[in-house]
Design a protein around this motif. Sequence first.
Motif, mmCIF file in Angstrom:
data_model
loop_
_atom_site.group_PDB
_atom_site.id
_atom_site.type_symbol
_atom_site.label_atom_id
_atom_site.label_comp_id
_atom_site.label_asym_id
_atom_site.label_seq_id
_atom_site.Cartn_x
_atom_site.Cartn_y
_atom_site.Cartn_z
ATOM 1 N N LEU A 57 7.278 -1.363 -2.358
ATOM 2 C CA LEU A 57 6.430 -0.361 -3.004
ATOM 3 C C LEU A 57 6.636 1.049 -2.461
ATOM 4 O O LEU A 57 6.409 2.031 -3.160
ATOM 5 C CB LEU A 57 4.952 -0.744 -2.857
ATOM 6 N N GLY A 58 7.027 1.180 -1.205
ATOM 7 C CA GLY A 58 7.233 2.507 -0.635
ATOM 8 C C GLY A 58 7.148 2.472 0.876
ATOM 9 O O GLY A 58 6.923 1.419 1.476
ATOM 10 N N PRO A 59 7.339 3.635 1.538
ATOM 11 C CA PRO A 59 7.283 3.691 3.002
ATOM 12 C C PRO A 59 5.977 3.115 3.548
ATOM 13 O O PRO A 59 4.909 3.316 2.961
ATOM 14 C CB PRO A 59 7.393 5.192 3.302
ATOM 15 N N LEU A 60 6.083 2.402 4.658
ATOM 16 C CA LEU A 60 4.940 1.697 5.231
ATOM 17 C C LEU A 60 3.754 2.612 5.481
ATOM 18 O O LEU A 60 2.608 2.262 5.200
ATOM 19 C CB LEU A 60 5.364 1.024 6.557
ATOM 20 N N VAL B 136 -4.488 -7.678 -2.281
ATOM 21 C CA VAL B 136 -3.081 -7.405 -2.000
ATOM 22 C C VAL B 136 -2.869 -6.231 -1.041
ATOM 23 O O VAL B 136 -1.792 -6.083 -0.464
ATOM 24 C CB VAL B 136 -2.277 -7.148 -3.299
ATOM 25 N N GLY B 137 -3.886 -5.388 -0.867
ATOM 26 C CA GLY B 137 -3.747 -4.275 0.072
ATOM 27 C C GLY B 137 -3.816 -4.702 1.517
ATOM 28 O O GLY B 137 -3.208 -4.076 2.392
ATOM 29 N N HIS B 138 -4.554 -5.776 1.810
ATOM 30 C CA HIS B 138 -4.761 -6.187 3.195
ATOM 31 C C HIS B 138 -3.493 -6.657 3.903
ATOM 32 O O HIS B 138 -3.292 -6.344 5.073
ATOM 33 C CB HIS B 138 -5.827 -7.293 3.264
ATOM 34 N N PRO B 139 -2.607 -7.431 3.252
ATOM 35 C CA PRO B 139 -1.463 -7.980 4.005
ATOM 36 C C PRO B 139 -0.360 -6.973 4.305
ATOM 37 O O PRO B 139 0.589 -7.320 5.014
ATOM 38 C CB PRO B 139 -0.921 -9.083 3.079
ATOM 39 N N LEU B 140 -0.441 -5.751 3.806
ATOM 40 C CA LEU B 140 0.665 -4.805 3.952
ATOM 41 C C LEU B 140 1.111 -4.660 5.405
ATOM 42 O O LEU B 140 2.294 -4.829 5.732
ATOM 43 C CB LEU B 140 0.263 -3.433 3.394
ATOM 44 N N GLY B 141 0.170 -4.361 6.293
ATOM 45 C CA GLY B 141 0.519 -4.205 7.707
ATOM 46 C C GLY B 141 0.951 -5.510 8.339
ATOM 47 O O GLY B 141 1.857 -5.538 9.183
ATOM 48 N N MET C 62 -2.597 2.976 2.730
ATOM 49 C CA MET C 62 -3.465 2.144 1.889
ATOM 50 C C MET C 62 -2.758 1.820 0.572
ATOM 51 O O MET C 62 -2.099 2.682 -0.008
ATOM 52 C CB MET C 62 -4.764 2.898 1.604
ATOM 53 N N ILE C 63 -2.877 0.574 0.152
ATOM 54 C CA ILE C 63 -2.451 0.237 -1.203
ATOM 55 C C ILE C 63 -3.655 0.483 -2.111
ATOM 56 O O ILE C 63 -4.695 -0.157 -1.975
ATOM 57 C CB ILE C 63 -1.961 -1.217 -1.312
ATOM 58 N N GLN C 64 -3.499 1.463 -2.982
ATOM 59 C CA GLN C 64 -4.605 1.837 -3.854
ATOM 60 C C GLN C 64 -4.618 0.976 -5.105
ATOM 61 O O GLN C 64 -3.599 0.405 -5.503
ATOM 62 C CB GLN C 64 -4.463 3.316 -4.242
ATOM 63 N N GLN D 148 2.847 5.398 4.093
ATOM 64 C CA GLN D 148 2.302 6.156 2.966
ATOM 65 C C GLN D 148 1.381 5.301 2.105
ATOM 66 O O GLN D 148 1.598 4.112 1.937
ATOM 67 C CB GLN D 148 3.436 6.704 2.098
ATOM 68 N N SER D 149 0.343 5.931 1.566
ATOM 69 C CA SER D 149 -0.494 5.247 0.581
ATOM 70 C C SER D 149 0.244 5.210 -0.745
ATOM 71 O O SER D 149 0.987 6.134 -1.081
ATOM 72 C CB SER D 149 -1.826 5.974 0.423
ATOM 73 N N LYS D 150 0.051 4.134 -1.493
ATOM 74 C CA LYS D 150 0.731 4.009 -2.778
ATOM 75 C C LYS D 150 -0.099 3.110 -3.698
ATOM 76 O O LYS D 150 -0.821 2.230 -3.221
ATOM 77 C CB LYS D 150 2.146 3.426 -2.627
ATOM 78 N N PRO D 151 0.018 3.347 -4.989
ATOM 79 C CA PRO D 151 -0.755 2.523 -5.930
ATOM 80 C C PRO D 151 -0.109 1.164 -6.130
ATOM 81 O O PRO D 151 1.116 1.044 -6.122
ATOM 82 C CB PRO D 151 -0.715 3.345 -7.223
ATOM 83 N N TRP D 152 -0.943 0.168 -6.287
ATOM 84 C CA TRP D 152 -0.430 -1.164 -6.608
ATOM 85 C C TRP D 152 -0.016 -1.195 -8.074
ATOM 86 O O TRP D 152 -0.720 -0.701 -8.942
ATOM 87 C CB TRP D 152 -1.489 -2.228 -6.350
#
Length: 935
Positions: free
Chosen positions: A738-741, A49-54, A628-630, A743-747
């Motif tokens: 989840l939050g600003p593009l 799920v972290g990969h598609p963010l961008g 990064m989505i952690q 910024q890193s944030k936890p899933w």
Amino acid sequence: MDYQFKEIEKKWQQFWAQNQTFKADTNSDKPKFYVLDMFPYPSGAGLHVGHPLGYIASDIFSRYKRLKGFNVLHPMGYDSFGLPAEQYAIQTGQHPAITTETNINTYRRQLDQIGFSFDWSREVRTSDPEYYRWTQWIFMQLFNSWYNLETDRAEDITTLLEKFNASGSADVKAVCDEDTKTFMPSDWATMTSEEKQEELLKYRLTYLKESTVNWCPALGTVLANDEVKDGFSERGGHPVEQKKMMQWSMRISAYAERLLQGLNTIDWPEPVKEMQRNWIGKSVGASVRFAIEKTPSITGVEEDYIEVFTTRADTIFGVSYLVLAPEHELVAALTTPEQKSDIEQYIAQTRKKSELDRMADTKTVSGAFTGSYVINPVSGARVPLWIADYVLAGYGTGAVMGVPSGDQRDWAFATHFNLPIVQVLDAQQNIDTQADPTKEGKYINSGFINGMSYAEAIPFLNNWLEEQGVGKAKINYRMRDAIFGRQRYWGEPIPVYFKDGLPYLIKEEELPLLLPEIDKYLPTETGEPPLGRAENWSYEDQYEYELSTMPGWAGSSWYWYRYMDAVNGSEFASKEAIEYWKDVDLYIGGAEHATGHLLYSRFWNKFLKDLGYVQEEEPFKKLINQGMIQGRSNFVYRVIDEQGRGTNTLVSHGLRNDYKTSALHVDVNIVENEILNIPKFKLFRPEFKDAEFILENGKYICGVEVEKMSKSKFNVVNPDVLIENYGADTLRMYEMFLGPLEQSKPWNTNGIEGVFKFLRKFWRLFHNEAWVFNVSDSVPTKAELKALHKIIKKVQDDIERFSFNTSVSSFMIAVNELTDLKCKNRQVLEDLVVVLSSYAPHICEELWSLLGHEEGSLSYTPYPVFNPAYLVEDEFSYPVSVNGKTRLNLNLSLTLEAKEIEETVLADEQVQKYLEGKTPKKVIVVKGRIVNIVI
């Protein structure tokens, strides 16, 4: 029907693919907008799920720009050469091409089901021969070019040959090796072709040279600095050592100043620009020659001096030692017999460290004395010659002068090895306890510059050094030429063959030079790269090909141009396509590529511009680094007995402090809202199938911790599962929510249900209680138009500033407002569909079709025009109080004056009821605020 997301999403994904809805047209009259994601390496694990963010962010922006009337190019492909596929080939014998194809199919399936508006007709793969023929072609252009400092650009090597033929080397101002020859035209004319080729290699923008590299014996290849961490390979954790090898290099140093200045012209995150500035590392100083003291104990030394670069030539009288890099070519020759054992031991120790580790370690003091001395050119003093690992052979000259009074690292070295510390400025203080780098005061203990200030001493010394022939003013760059070769199979073959030990290019019409078949993917028994295993693989059946392949960054250093004209068989991209698309308007990808791909791409782009193949100096106008989505790890707690052994009892998180426990990772996919699915856990960890579970209120509550998402921590969340349960539109909106593009944030899957409910509520706006599609053609009310135009403005502003997360919450507010208003108005709901379509394209396509529009037309429908008049408040809901207690609210026009407000309120039936027939003693009206009646 209720919101049937599975059928809807499958339907529209098929429609987009069959109709090529997002295919970009190079001949369009619309303004162009080029949106690009850093293309992925297709790993075997597929997407988490972290990969598609961008990708989701770039897709929202691409869809929005189409609605705004732009011709959008939004392509996707694969950086498909890579070490993982080769390692798998070594382990299994399966050809990397097969592994890569399988992985790409997985990626494509996952990307398609998220609903991206990619133009798949332009897909590229760096491992496709029709693609890498042009990577090889660019290599050939670099080989046939040199950098002319007079014109400050790369030129064809023929212009250098013209200079050599006309005036020899005298008038040539080039970025080149330091050991170039000085010759007259007559000398050049009498050289053999081999001698000419050898000399030209010192000028070419790609060349062969002995370099110190990160050699990983276990992987059988050279690794880039960013592939090494703490002396071990990032992939596999294998030991890495420093080794000298003949390697292809790219003369990126020729572009150092242009790369530095170009950062001022592009809209990139400042941290990335600062990383590149530091990597380029511009320094203004002087080059100084220290003569080697020749003694009987050192033999075979042809050089007369060691050259150092310093930014503080003014402190040269304070030099108390000189340091060479352990891998410096003169170390062996300048080591006396008495010191040989110490030097060899120190060099062996240094080989275990990567260059990055050596640069980063500022606390450890180490070194070894060679036994030799050099002569200080300004004072004539003998200076001991040492080696130390903080000096790198590839930076500057690989030699550094030590001035302990002015540099803390030098001070620590001198203190550790009991070397002199000489004060050179009268303003220096406490140099017995630490270095003082001040430039204030007057020089002392400094010969002919005594009494001068810094501003006086620097130009005086530079002139003196040049007059004496022992130095000169110089600008230096930390950035070194980029090594361009890997001793592995799965990469682009370098289009070079060797004749009499010298490299020559194959003919352009012979491209692509294909990877040959080999029996296994390991180095040969004699240590040659895997390509050495190829049978009957030679040029014209007699000359050996280059056996190294290109590095991982080669194919990604120009790929955005191939997307412009992906199926062109005669050139890497047509002139017309490059003139139209020009450059990338928006580039989204990770900051970890700051000193790798992002630097090499700028280098190749500038080179291609120099030769007239492209128009723009910089490839990427705007860069955004997505955070990064952690991973959000879950834990169960195993009770430990008195002997320290794990028991078969697991205690819930809230009760764990009552026991001695150890935490165990648990698969996050069997945990919901921190509650463990115990039957699934027993299947996940069969050794606990008979375990005792100590519960809280009948539930086992798991612990939580934010960590990097990885398989070993069982916290990888596969988007396939979420799409199956909630749909792609929900996933798209939730990742943005989840939050600003940046910024890193936890899933955290806990909130995804809320986004799904929002989409269901949005669907409900268009249907009645029986889920029958139901909209009206009535005139929209002021309240409906106000709710609509608020969201039109908000989303437009948010997308333009890449604040996608705040739009999602605004959508929820808008839908709630329209639901409360019982809005079924076609005009309002149509515009709302267009506004939401960039975020949730599947549901919006379906509703657009149900509203009677042509299928597929939504993607190119104009974005609604914001009308500020609808947000102007012309009414106010006045709270009406009777004897200080609020009884009701009345909507009254803001144009009414106080007396009119009073009359209207007192005439209201509800107010009359509270007055009970009494005449008010006082009526207080605060316009636009409140009405208070005293009876």
